[in-house]
Design an enzyme around this catalytic site. Structure first.
Site, PDB file in Angstrom:
ATOM      1  N   ASP A 196       8.135   6.460  -3.362  1.00 51.86           N
ATOM      2  CA  ASP A 196       7.079   5.814  -2.577  1.00 51.86           C
ATOM      3  C   ASP A 196       6.599   6.753  -1.480  1.00 51.86           C
ATOM      4  OD1 ASP A 196       5.226   3.931  -1.823  1.00 51.86           O
ATOM      5  OD2 ASP A 196       6.639   2.717  -0.655  1.00 51.86           O
ATOM      6  N   ALA A 235       1.264   2.500   7.382  1.00 56.58           N
ATOM      7  CA  ALA A 235       2.562   2.368   6.720  1.00 56.58           C
ATOM      8  C   ALA A 235       2.719   3.424   5.639  1.00 56.58           C
ATOM      9  CB  ALA A 235       2.692   0.975   6.107  1.00 56.58           C
TER      10      ALA A 235
HETATM   11  C1  NCD Z   1       1.925   2.888   0.734  1.00 64.48           C
HETATM   12  C2  NCD Z   1       0.667   3.714   0.996  1.00 64.48           C
HETATM   13  O1  NCD Z   1       0.550   4.288   2.097  1.00 64.48           O
HETATM   14  O2  NCD Z   1      -0.186   3.806   0.110  1.00 64.48           O
HETATM   15  N1  NCD Z   1       2.550   2.593   1.992  1.00 64.48           N
HETATM   16  C3  NCD Z   1       3.842   2.233   2.179  1.00 64.48           C
HETATM   17  O3  NCD Z   1       4.195   1.928   3.303  1.00 64.48           O
HETATM   18  N2  NCD Z   1       4.712   2.232   1.206  1.00 64.48           N
HETATM   19  C4  NCD Z   1       1.571   1.662  -0.046  1.00 64.48           C
HETATM   20  C5  NCD Z   1       2.756   0.924  -0.620  1.00 64.48           C
HETATM   21  O4  NCD Z   1       3.411   1.394  -1.562  1.00 64.48           O
HETATM   22  O5  NCD Z   1       3.065  -0.152  -0.113  1.00 64.48           O
HETATM   23 ZN    ZN Z   2       3.913   2.726  -2.769  1.00 64.26          ZN
END
Ligand code: NCD
Ligand code: ZN
Length: 335
Positions: free
Chosen positions: A240, A256
């Site tokens: 991620d 995020a």
């Molecule tokens: C991800 C993003 O920035 O695209 N952000 C995150 O906090 N993980 C989106 C996601 O996977 O939730």
């Molecule tokens: Zn993600």
């Protein structure tokens, strides 16, 4: 003196954000250098939700990672699709990603009501197209994943032939669900094996550890780590890794996402070594994914050497997790 080394074969990152344009050109080669393949998330603006967008995005990625043996496993953003749309794109994707509306970065176009996509899920089940899910509600932030678990159970029961991936699980309850439904698997990130909410907000606020779903309690981290260290057959690594420019992270209204792609494997080697589980890492970062998703990524061997290394402070305008921190292992060779 002989050097201590450790090798991984064709490591896979089953959840990654590459973005587009300049950001893609900066981050994608960093993954492609050491990973053999990755599942590319579709939450662009606008989202990847039609053939033309899918074609162009895949082409852009392939151009950027051309020098490396790296397979981008493409995904589509879930909306109501027709059978002919799905049938025409089926062979080009590894799955379709469900984002509940508004729960994370660029999910404004996500699913408001599940009933709007029920027909599409039935088509996906018939066409053997996998569903990947950002499993959070809009409840109180620490409860969002737990509150979503009944949705996973409901979908897994009503669509027994649909393979459902619980993306980036963060709670021990989600971990426990893995053993309850044959058609559920999960990805887990590096940060959720290492940190809790304390690391994000218990002292000075650390925006570079802020992501969705937010890191939870020590007992959640312990449960996830135990599953990863045993290389649970239903669990795979998905970083991620989600890059944002520094001005979007170190600001009021921090975006995020934690950026880990270039350091994830070295840190996993250190973590598994610390727990005496190095013999399980190959399964966690590659073999489980090959079996669960039925993929055969390009052959690649990454040799790690046990010698001091330091995490860079920055990759251009992106700050990684743990900038400046010393690592025990570094990538010595990729062949
Ligand atoms: C991800 C993003 O920035 O695209 N952000 C995150 O906090 N993980 C989106 C996601 O996977 O939730
Ligand atoms: Zn993600």
């Amino acid at each position: 003196m002989s050097k201590t080394t450790f090798s991984l074969h064709s490591p896979l990152d089953m959840h990654i954000h590459f973005r587009e344009g300049a950001m893609l050109r900066r981050v994608a080669p960093l993954s492609a250098e050491t990973f053999s393949g990755g599942v590319i998330m579709p939450n662009l603006v606008p989202p990847v939700d039609n053939q033309d967008r899918l074609d162009r995005y895949e082409r852009e990625i392939r151009e950027v990672v051309e020098r490396h043996a790296f397979e981008p496993y493409m995904t589509l953003f879930l909306r109501p699709y027709t059978e002919s749309e799905l049938a025409s794109m089926k062979d080009r994707i590894i799955g379709v990603k469900l984002y509940p509306e508004g729960v994370t970065t660029h999910s404004e176009e996500g699913v408001g009501e599940l009933r709007d996509v029920e027909d599409t899920l039935a088509l996906m089940q018939d066409l053997d197209i996998r569903l990947m899910v950002h499993g959070e509600t809009t409840d109180f932030v620490m409860d969002r994943e737990r509150a979503f678990l009944p949705v996973y159970e409901d979908l897994a029961t009503r669509f027994p032939r649909l393979h459902i991936v619980m993306e980036h699980i963060t709670t021990r309850e989600a971990a426990a669900l893995l053993d309850r439904h044959e058609n559920l698997s999960a990805t887990v990130t590096l940060q959720h094996l290492l940190i809790t909410l304390d690391d994000v907000a218990g002292g000075l606020l650390n925006p570079h550890l802020f992501c969705k779903p937010i890191a939870k309690r020590p007992e959640d981290r312990e449960a996830l780590l135990a599953l990863a260290l045993e290389a649970h057959p239903g669990l795979v690594f998905g970083s991620d890794s989600a890059p944002h420019p520094v001005d979007k992270k170190e600001s009021a209204g921090c975006a995020a996402g934690v950026f880990t792609a270039p350091i994830a494997l070295q840190m996993l080697v250190g973590l598994f070594e610390e727990h005496g589980a190095l013999d399980r890492l190959q399964a966690f970062v590659s073999d489980n994914a090959k079996r669960i998703y039925g993929v055969e990524p390009p052959a690649k061997t990454v040799v790690f050497e046990k010698t001091g290394a330091v995490i860079p402070e920055r990759y251009g305008d992106v700050i990684p997790m743990y900038p400046g921190r010393e690592l025990d292992w570094k990538v010595a060779e990729v062949r």
